[in-house]
Design an enzyme around this catalytic site. Structure first.
Site, PDB file in Angstrom:
ATOM      1  CG  ASP A  47     -27.006  25.822   1.712  1.00  0.00           C
ATOM      2  OD1 ASP A  47     -26.206  25.741   2.656  1.00  0.00           O
ATOM      3  OD2 ASP A  47     -28.211  25.540   1.808  1.00  0.00           O
ATOM      4  CG  ASP A  65     -27.784  20.590   5.381  1.00  0.00           C
ATOM      5  OD1 ASP A  65     -27.969  19.377   5.512  1.00  0.00           O
ATOM      6  OD2 ASP A  65     -26.836  21.211   5.920  1.00  0.00           O
ATOM      7  CG  ASP A  84     -32.122  25.128   0.650  1.00  0.00           C
ATOM      8  OD1 ASP A  84     -30.945  25.324   1.026  1.00  0.00           O
ATOM      9  OD2 ASP A  84     -32.988  24.616   1.382  1.00  0.00           O
TER      10      ASP A  84
END
Length: 249
Positions: free
Chosen positions: A26, A28, A199
């Protein structure tokens, strides 16, 4: 910079021996620290260099799989070929979308979310090629919660997919997810092993699909199906550097 935990080092060392390895992450919160204003996000120091070094190794494919629109992901990450980019939560590949976009529904969602945001200080709307997102990170908790409640109520009339993330609620007119996108890459590239780092709640769709010698790494706090966890994007850079050294060695 401290290295990965011992159990993670062992798992990465095993994955590094795979003939065809897919390393996906990922953006961000994983490669880039979370910021108050999404357009300000940039990779953590050393992240792009670590990804590029991995992507240059034989038998390794590197991909960024993000909720951002593909054009935004390309601009903010700075990633270029041979790194693969997948945007819009797995719906937007470099060769286009997997399905036709219902533009009328997208405009209806965008208009409704804009009305909600205009009445809620600190709440913003992000237009995406296949939908829209309502961000509440900069709103007071009560204001943000009320805006989300209004958006969910409005969504009862929309045949759209809702995805809740960290201080954001996203609406997509395409029904797909990051897990399906990573599986598509795995199948196309015939990769025996996947290493994935993420995250957010949306990354759990990838962790849920991993098995065998695959390695899932959760970044930060929160419940997860991933077998391993690191603290922040700086720790992700250390993971990528360790994996490259293990593969190259």
């Amino acid at each position: 910079m401290p290295g990965p935990p011992a159990a993670l080092r062992e798992a990465l060392s095993a994955a590094a021996r795979s003939p065809r390895l897919l390393v996906a992450a990922d953006f961000d919160g994983t490669l880039a620290p979370i910021v108050a204003h999404p357009p300000d996000a940039r990779p953590a120091p050393g992240a792009l260099a670590a990804l590029t070094a991995l992507a240059e190794l034989p038998g390794v494919t590197v991909a960024l799989v993000s909720g951002r629109a593909l054009a935004d992901l390309r601009l903010l990450s700075g990633a270029r070929a041979p790194i693969r980019l997948v945007g819009s939560h797995g719906a937007e590949f470099e060769d286009g979308f997997d399905a036709a976009i219902d533009t009328a529904l997208r405009e209806q969602i965008l208009a409704a979310l804009t009305d909600i945001a205009e009445a809620a200080p600190g709440v913003t709307v992000e237009a995406k090629p296949a939908g829209a997102a309502l961000h509440i990170r900069n709103a007071a908790p009560s204001v943000g919660a009320a805006a989300l409640d209004r958006a969910r109520a409005a969504a009862r009339n929309w045949p759209a997919k809702l995805t809740a993330g960290k201080a954001v609620l996203e609406f997509s007119v395409l029904h797909t997810d990051k897990g399906a996108a990573v599986q598509r890459l795995r199948d196309e590239l015939r990769c025996e092993t996947v290493v994935f780092l993420g995250d957010d709640v949306t990354d759990e769709t990838v962790f849920d699909r991993l098995g065998g010698a695959d390695v899932g790494v959760k970044v930060g706090q929160g419940p997860t199906a991933a077998a391993h966890r690191v603290e922040d994007p700086a720790a992700v850079v250390a993971v990528l550097a360790f994996l490259r050294a293990a593969r190259d060695g």
